[in-house]
Scaffold this motif. Structure first.
Motif, PDB file in Angstrom:
ATOM      1  N   ASP A   1      43.971  59.353  49.508  1.00 25.58           N
ATOM      2  CA  ASP A   1      44.488  59.947  48.264  1.00 25.58           C
ATOM      3  C   ASP A   1      45.801  60.673  48.522  1.00 25.58           C
ATOM      4  O   ASP A   1      46.674  60.713  47.659  1.00 25.58           O
TER       5      ASP A   1
ATOM      6  N   VAL B   1      39.164  60.747  39.672  1.00 31.41           N
ATOM      7  CA  VAL B   1      40.334  60.226  40.391  1.00 31.41           C
ATOM      8  C   VAL B   1      41.605  60.349  39.541  1.00 31.41           C
ATOM      9  O   VAL B   1      42.708  60.195  40.050  1.00 31.41           O
TER      10      VAL B   1
ATOM     11  N   ARG C   1      41.608  52.237  49.161  1.00 30.95           N
ATOM     12  CA  ARG C   1      42.897  51.714  48.690  1.00 30.95           C
ATOM     13  C   ARG C   1      43.797  51.226  49.830  1.00 30.95           C
ATOM     14  O   ARG C   1      44.273  52.006  50.648  1.00 30.95           O
TER      15      ARG C   1
ATOM     16  N   HIS D   1      38.072  52.282  36.463  1.00 28.17           N
ATOM     17  CA  HIS D   1      38.991  53.229  37.087  1.00 28.17           C
ATOM     18  C   HIS D   1      40.070  53.742  36.128  1.00 28.17           C
ATOM     19  O   HIS D   1      40.495  54.880  36.228  1.00 28.17           O
ATOM     20  N   TYR D   2      40.550  52.881  35.245  1.00 30.15           N
ATOM     21  CA  TYR D   2      41.676  53.261  34.383  1.00 30.15           C
ATOM     22  C   TYR D   2      41.303  53.449  32.917  1.00 30.15           C
ATOM     23  O   TYR D   2      42.162  53.758  32.110  1.00 30.15           O
TER      24      TYR D   2
ATOM     25  N   LYS E   1      49.590  51.709  40.349  1.00 27.14           N
ATOM     26  CA  LYS E   1      49.714  50.625  39.379  1.00 27.14           C
ATOM     27  C   LYS E   1      50.792  49.633  39.786  1.00 27.14           C
ATOM     28  O   LYS E   1      50.833  48.525  39.301  1.00 27.14           O
TER      29      LYS E   1
ATOM     30  N   GLY F   1      41.503  48.016  40.006  1.00 31.40           N
ATOM     31  CA  GLY F   1      42.223  48.187  41.264  1.00 31.40           C
ATOM     32  C   GLY F   1      42.202  46.950  42.146  1.00 31.40           C
ATOM     33  O   GLY F   1      42.885  46.900  43.172  1.00 31.40           O
TER      34      GLY F   1
ATOM     35  N   ALA G   1      46.858  58.557  43.482  1.00 30.89           N
ATOM     36  CA  ALA G   1      46.332  57.511  42.593  1.00 30.89           C
ATOM     37  C   ALA G   1      47.326  57.069  41.527  1.00 30.89           C
ATOM     38  O   ALA G   1      47.384  55.893  41.166  1.00 30.89           O
ATOM     39  N   ARG G   2      48.140  58.001  41.041  1.00 28.93           N
ATOM     40  CA  ARG G   2      48.992  57.634  39.904  1.00 28.93           C
ATOM     41  C   ARG G   2      50.070  56.621  40.270  1.00 28.93           C
ATOM     42  O   ARG G   2      50.699  56.040  39.383  1.00 28.93           O
TER      43      ARG G   2
ATOM     44  N   MET H   1      43.023  58.508  37.376  1.00 30.23           N
ATOM     45  CA  MET H   1      43.888  57.349  37.140  1.00 30.23           C
ATOM     46  C   MET H   1      44.105  57.085  35.649  1.00 30.23           C
ATOM     47  O   MET H   1      45.089  56.489  35.257  1.00 30.23           O
ATOM     48  N   ASN H   2      43.146  57.502  34.832  1.00 30.84           N
ATOM     49  CA  ASN H   2      43.248  57.238  33.388  1.00 30.84           C
ATOM     50  C   ASN H   2      43.980  58.356  32.658  1.00 30.84           C
ATOM     51  O   ASN H   2      44.044  58.345  31.437  1.00 30.84           O
TER      52      ASN H   2
ATOM     53  N   ILE I   1      48.660  52.034  31.939  1.00 31.02           N
ATOM     54  CA  ILE I   1      47.202  52.035  32.070  1.00 31.02           C
ATOM     55  C   ILE I   1      46.611  50.836  31.322  1.00 31.02           C
ATOM     56  O   ILE I   1      45.724  50.143  31.836  1.00 31.02           O
TER      57      ILE I   1
END
Ligand code: SF4
Lengths: 481, 204
Positions: free
Chosen positions: B22, A423, B83, A78-79, B31, A51, B27-28, A425-426, A93
């Motif tokens: 959040d 979280v 974040r 995180h991922y 990226k 991140g 979170a998604r 994210m993965n 990812i």
């Protein structure tokens, strides 16, 4: 402008007064203090993860370089996928993990990447590798950096602009926060641990109760905690809104650190311990706020709502918004009950759970896994669940102790280390509308996936929920053997 | 960064407490790079339903609140994850000021680093502002110089750290200022190495 060097600066700010632990560490790191009260602090350790890409992007845009790659460490957490066979399938990812490798490699930063045996969640790896030491100032672009305060370090989360600032200068401007001391007197009862203490504190002072404050935890119940438990407690400081949380180092701390890979060695270690022994609040030090709890009053707790402050002893009932102290609080409670699909007055132990998650930087260290396994041993989980150890090293140790077998035999899935379902994210998420009992730190709306409903609690309580298929008091589950 | 002095703009009520980062940016969506923009995913899972349709009645979807640059909300706004993308989402959506009784510490400093004003008011004042907006009020004036908000005939004081106020009013960036202290940083580092030899990571 007042210059302040190497640990003698305290008197400049507090006259001849006694200092708190926090002030001692702050003063050791103060480079300059401006007239307006902001201080430029030196950063001893900067931890980066996937991140942190915005921070690297910002310094790239300036054409700048990383000032102190030797004090910067990267961790992929995180991922990262928790099922690693076949590499990272999702290209988005995979891109995040590869970007971290590229950024750290270009800057000459040590990385505990996906295939490194030292890989794990950043706040588990730092202590485990001996990167986290008493008296250090530690930052990371992650709010749970407060975890590292368990060693008597000043550790806090920062945003991307600050990450860029630290990468470029190894310093950060801060205003000295207020100081809060939380005493936990007495002794905890059976099956009551750091998670229960932390959630009880947050329920008492509120999720913004420590905003603007550096927290120091003190008292006999804190001294009695293992290093792992102290990490859990300090981890949750941010959920009370604290700038950081810390515990003065003692024999427990020193014993944990001896022999860790990046910690001082041999005679250097003994010299360090001698210096670390001074890291305690002076007897006459004054705190801006003091809070006292009695450990004997703390029961195993669970959360019912969408903020960590919504925590209650497991043997109580869902609260009624009509009894809220203000209309704003009542509105908040109604909103939480609607999201969680719960009714006022319902017994907490009547709430059925769909799955469990044991993991995250809050509760995935070896002791946490042992505690959950001790409840699950010889029992079956009524619902599915995931167990993700806090680091690859924790995973190896747990397997050496046979804990993985206990989890698997109970019916839970044993996977690799990473932030995982904490979280999502993965890609490890709780499906919409499902209810998950989690050892994580945030029961926020959608934290574990869109529409997911999270109840947070200790590893032993999650194990109890797994066995019962509903929220359950671990003390009843183990008695019923 | 664009300096913030006074702002007269439409305001949007968000009568929720504990709106964590959040929720501000799930979170998604994290990226993406900053250049791709974060405005459309602000509060995504509250604004849109499972099929991606706008949720009727959610304040940000209210036709009267389009182009709002001020958000009025309840306590503990921006708590949780560090974040900074939460601030990007607010800023890219067009917000320049958030008014609330309390903010997450990390969120506040992220906001200031991006020219977004976190303006604190008392809890009853936030409730009064929310009620005023629900009753049809639309435009607020935020005067950072005078540290006040004007809503119709009512004036509220806002609280903000004085250093942050100066930074926002001037659009300042910390890095330039820090680089002017390089000699002090070098002197500190040299002295610190002697004072705290144990502070460096040990490598083989
Ligand atoms: S485990 Fe969860 S809280 Fe901890 S660092 Fe990872 S995402 Fe953050």
């Amino acid at each position: 402008m007042t210059g302040a060097n190497g640990g003698q600066a305290g008197g400049l700010f507090h006259g001849h007064g006694a200092r708190t632990l926090f002030d001692k560490i702050w003063d050791m790191h103060a480079i300059v203090t401006r007239e307006d009260g902001e201080t430029l602090l030196f950063v001893d350790r900067h931890l980066v993860h996937e991140g942190s890409h915005h921070g690297f992007g910002k310094i790239g845009a300036r054409g700048a370089r990383v000032a102190r790659p030797d004090l910067t460490f990267g961790v992929a957490d995180h991922y990262v996928p928790t099922r690693r066979a076949g590499g990272v399938a999702d290209p988005g990812i995979r891109g995040m993990v590869e970007q971290l490798s590229a950024n750290t490699e270009a800057a000459g930063i040590t990385l505990f990447g996906l295939d490194d045996p030292r890989q794990g969640i950043v706040h588990v790896v730092g202590p485990e590798q001996g990167l986290t030491l008493p008296g250090l100032l530690i930052v990371c672009g992650d709010s749970h950096t407060s975890t590292h305060g368990a060693f008597g370090a000043f550790a806090f989360g920062i945003g991307a602009s600050e990450v860029a600032h630290v990468l470029m200068t190894q310093t950060l401007w801060q205003r000295r926060p207020k100081r809060m001391r939380i005493h936990v007197e007495g002794e905890t009862g059976p099956w009551v641990g750091a998670k229960d203490i932390a959630l009880s504190i947050i329920a008492r002072i509120g999720a913004d109760g420590a905003q603007g404050h550096a927290i120091e935890y003190a008292g006999p119940a804190i001294r009695a905690l293992s290093m792992e438990a102290r990490l859990t407690l300090c981890n949750l400081s941010i959920e009370a809104g604290g700038r950081c949380g810390m515990i003065a180092p003692d024999e427990t701390t020193f014993a944990y650190l001896r022999g860790r890979p990046f910690a001082p060695r041999a005679a250097d270690f003994d010299a360090a311990v001698a210096a670390w022994r001074d890291l305690a609040s002076d007897a006459e030090a004054v705190f801006d706020r003091e809070v006292t709890l009695d450990a004997a009053d703390i029961a195993p707790v669970v959360t019912w709502g969408t903020s960590p402050e919504d925590a209650l002893p497991v043997d109580s009932a869902v609260p009624d918004p009509a009894s809220a102290r203000s209309p704003a609080k009542a509105a908040q409670m109604r909103d939480a009950l609607a999201y969680m699909d719960l009714k006022a007055g319902q017994k907490l132990t009547d709430i059925a759970i769909d799955r469990v998650f044991i993991g995250s930087c809050t509760n995935s260290r070896i002791e946490d896994l042992r505690s959950a396994a001790s409840v699950l041993k010889g029992r079956k989980a009524a619902i599915p669940g995931l167990v993700s150890p806090g680091s690859s090293a924790v995973k190896r140790q747990a397997e050496a102790e046979g804990l993985d077998r206990i989890f698997r035999e109970a019916g839970l899935e044993w996977v690799e280390s990473g932030c995982s379902m904490c979280v999502g994210m993965n890609g490890d998420i709780v499906p919409a509308g499902e209810r998950c009992a989690s050892t994580t730190n945030r029961n926020f709306k959608g934290r574990q996936g869109p529409g997911a409903r999270t109840h947070i609690m200790s590893p032993a309580m999650v194990a109890a929920a797994a066995v019962a298929g509903r929220l359950a008091d671990v003390r009843r589950i183990v008695e019923s053997a | 960064m664009e300096p913030f002095k006074t702002l007269t703009a439409k305001a949007c009520p968000l009568p929720l407490a504990n709106v964590d980062t959040d929720q501000l940016i799930p979170a998604r969506f994290m990226k993406r790079s900053r250049a791709e923009g974060y405005g459309e995913v602000l509060l995504h899972d509250l604004r849109f339903d499972g099929d991606g349709q706008p949720v009727a009645g959610f304040p940000l979807n209210d036709p009267r609140r389009q182009d709002a640059q001020i958000l009025v909300t309840r306590r503990n706004f921006g708590s949780g994850s560090s974040r900074e993308a939460a601030v990007y989402a607010l800023a890219d959506h067009g917000f320049r000021c958030i008014v609330a009784p309390s903010f997450g510490d990390i969120f506040s400093s992220n906001a200031v680093n991006n020219g977004l004003l976190p303006a604190r008011v008392e809890e009853d004042e936030a409730e009064a502002l929310l009620a005023w907006l629900e009753d049809g009020g639309e435009t607020l004036t935020v005067d950072l110089e005078a540290c006040r908000i004007v809503a119709g005939n009512t004036v509220f004081a806002i609280q903000i750290d004085p250093v942050w106020r100066t930074k926002l009013m001037n659009g300042w960036d910390d890095i330039d200022l820090t680089l002017s202290h390089l000699p002090a940083i070098e002197a500190f580092t040299a002295a610190d190495r002697r004072a705290r030899p144990w502070a460096l990571p040990v490598r083989d």
